[in-house]
Design a protein around this motif. Structure first.
Motif, PDB file in Angstrom:
ATOM      1  N   PRO A 158      10.073  -6.731  -5.921  1.00  0.00           N
ATOM      2  CA  PRO A 158       9.428  -7.705  -6.809  1.00  0.00           C
ATOM      3  C   PRO A 158       9.890  -9.146  -6.551  1.00  0.00           C
ATOM      4  O   PRO A 158       9.096 -10.081  -6.639  1.00  0.00           O
ATOM      5  CB  PRO A 158       9.823  -7.235  -8.213  1.00  0.00           C
ATOM      6  CG  PRO A 158      10.083  -5.778  -8.060  1.00  0.00           C
ATOM      7  CD  PRO A 158      10.695  -5.638  -6.686  1.00  0.00           C
ATOM      8  N   GLU A 209       8.071 -10.322  -3.483  1.00  0.00           N
ATOM      9  CA  GLU A 209       6.681 -10.649  -3.801  1.00  0.00           C
ATOM     10  C   GLU A 209       6.587 -12.005  -4.490  1.00  0.00           C
ATOM     11  O   GLU A 209       5.738 -12.831  -4.166  1.00  0.00           O
ATOM     12  CB  GLU A 209       6.067  -9.572  -4.697  1.00  0.00           C
ATOM     13  CG  GLU A 209       4.564  -9.681  -4.773  1.00  0.00           C
ATOM     14  CD  GLU A 209       4.042  -9.779  -6.181  1.00  0.00           C
ATOM     15  OE1 GLU A 209       2.880 -10.157  -6.324  1.00  0.00           O
ATOM     16  OE2 GLU A 209       4.785  -9.523  -7.129  1.00  0.00           O
ATOM     17  N   ASP A 262       3.229  -1.433 -10.664  1.00  0.00           N
ATOM     18  CA  ASP A 262       2.903  -2.637  -9.893  1.00  0.00           C
ATOM     19  C   ASP A 262       1.427  -2.727  -9.532  1.00  0.00           C
ATOM     20  O   ASP A 262       0.946  -3.779  -9.153  1.00  0.00           O
ATOM     21  CB  ASP A 262       3.730  -2.690  -8.607  1.00  0.00           C
ATOM     22  CG  ASP A 262       5.196  -2.929  -8.882  1.00  0.00           C
ATOM     23  OD1 ASP A 262       5.524  -3.352 -10.012  1.00  0.00           O
ATOM     24  OD2 ASP A 262       6.000  -2.690  -7.982  1.00  0.00           O
ATOM     25  N   ARG A 304      -2.401  -6.413  -8.735  1.00  0.00           N
ATOM     26  CA  ARG A 304      -3.063  -6.597  -7.447  1.00  0.00           C
ATOM     27  C   ARG A 304      -4.172  -7.642  -7.518  1.00  0.00           C
ATOM     28  O   ARG A 304      -4.845  -7.777  -8.534  1.00  0.00           O
ATOM     29  CB  ARG A 304      -3.653  -5.276  -6.954  1.00  0.00           C
ATOM     30  CG  ARG A 304      -2.590  -4.232  -6.761  1.00  0.00           C
ATOM     31  CD  ARG A 304      -3.107  -2.941  -6.260  1.00  0.00           C
ATOM     32  NE  ARG A 304      -4.283  -2.488  -6.968  1.00  0.00           N
ATOM     33  CZ  ARG A 304      -5.090  -1.556  -6.515  1.00  0.00           C
ATOM     34  NH1 ARG A 304      -4.865  -0.988  -5.365  1.00  0.00           N
ATOM     35  NH2 ARG A 304      -6.135  -1.168  -7.199  1.00  0.00           N
ATOM     36  N   GLU A 326       6.429  -4.722   1.064  1.00  0.00           N
ATOM     37  CA  GLU A 326       6.099  -4.926  -0.348  1.00  0.00           C
ATOM     38  C   GLU A 326       4.601  -4.857  -0.592  1.00  0.00           C
ATOM     39  O   GLU A 326       4.154  -4.321  -1.606  1.00  0.00           O
ATOM     40  CB  GLU A 326       6.665  -6.283  -0.811  1.00  0.00           C
ATOM     41  CG  GLU A 326       6.393  -6.612  -2.251  1.00  0.00           C
ATOM     42  CD  GLU A 326       5.032  -7.258  -2.484  1.00  0.00           C
ATOM     43  OE1 GLU A 326       4.475  -7.051  -3.572  1.00  0.00           O
ATOM     44  OE2 GLU A 326       4.525  -7.949  -1.591  1.00  0.00           O
ATOM     45  N   HIS A 378       3.757  -1.194  -0.603  1.00  0.00           N
ATOM     46  CA  HIS A 378       4.438  -0.515  -1.702  1.00  0.00           C
ATOM     47  C   HIS A 378       3.758  -0.770  -3.046  1.00  0.00           C
ATOM     48  O   HIS A 378       3.654   0.128  -3.881  1.00  0.00           O
ATOM     49  CB  HIS A 378       5.911  -0.947  -1.758  1.00  0.00           C
ATOM     50  CG  HIS A 378       6.698  -0.248  -2.805  1.00  0.00           C
ATOM     51  ND1 HIS A 378       6.919  -0.793  -4.050  1.00  0.00           N
ATOM     52  CD2 HIS A 378       7.300   0.968  -2.814  1.00  0.00           C
ATOM     53  CE1 HIS A 378       7.626   0.049  -4.772  1.00  0.00           C
ATOM     54  NE2 HIS A 378       7.873   1.124  -4.055  1.00  0.00           N
ATOM     55  N   THR A 379       3.293  -1.976  -3.276  1.00  0.00           N
ATOM     56  CA  THR A 379       2.654  -2.318  -4.548  1.00  0.00           C
ATOM     57  C   THR A 379       1.187  -1.918  -4.606  1.00  0.00           C
ATOM     58  O   THR A 379       0.549  -2.087  -5.642  1.00  0.00           O
ATOM     59  CB  THR A 379       2.753  -3.824  -4.845  1.00  0.00           C
ATOM     60  OG1 THR A 379       2.106  -4.546  -3.791  1.00  0.00           O
ATOM     61  CG2 THR A 379       4.188  -4.257  -5.010  1.00  0.00           C
TER      62      THR A 379
END
Length: 182
Positions: free
Chosen positions: A31, A34, A98, A102, A144, A147-148
């Protein structure tokens, strides 16, 4: 067509695997990565650090990195995302919260990855030490994004290719301009 079907299945499998990676490190670090990568803040900060802490070589590397990052962003966000509309990975594939953060834009290609790779690759032509230092956050940005659930791995690969193309263009453009003028 079979190749494309196999590639899509692999893309989905890799997305599920990356999104399901659950570790304290991932929950803490990704996080923050990001957040730092939003609006290319991370790369502007790296360029500013390079330009102020280093000499002429580092200032040249910082300028090339910023120019390449901006070139990669234009190529990925203003051109490619307009040409190819791809939905983000389905929410069912992402087993954590998460997924709610998006973007609504096309998934293909990853603009974050394009900017990160563009910056790092351009810096590498002038300052290998700084390129090595920025390679770690570049890889973390790419991880990341999958992953998100913001991107498929193929979006990341396309973004990386665009970043490399941006760096090559920035590196070669002065010579090409000189040749055309002479």
């Amino acid at each position: 067509m079979r190749f494309l079907d196999d590639a899509r299945r692999l893309d989905r499998r890799l997305t599920r695997r990356a999104a399901s990676w659950d570790s304290p490190w991932a929950r803490q670090v990704l996080p923050a990565v990001e957040s730092a990568a939003q609006g290319t803040k991370l790369w502007w900060a790296a360029a500013l650090t390079m330009a102020t802490a280093g000499g002429r070589t580092q200032r040249k590397a910082a300028a090339a990195g910023v120019l390449s990052m901006l070139t990669a962003q234009v190529m990925s966000n203003a051109v490619c995302k307009q040409l190819y509309e791809r939905r983000r990975p389905p929410e069912q594939m992402i087993p954590h919260d998460d997924v709610e953060d998006r973007p609504d834009s096309s998934s293909f290609p990853s603009g974050h990855t394009a900017a990160a790779v563009g910056f790092t690759a351009a810096v590498a032509t002038t300052s290998p030490w700084w390129a090595a230092a920025t390679a770690v956050p570049t890889a973390m940005v790419a991880l990341e994004r999958v992953h998100t659930g913001a991107h498929y791995p193929s979006d990341i690969a396309a973004g990386a290719a665009i970043g490399l193309a941006g760096a090559l263009l920035v590196h070669r453009a002065p010579r090409l301009l000189l040749r055309s003028l002479l």
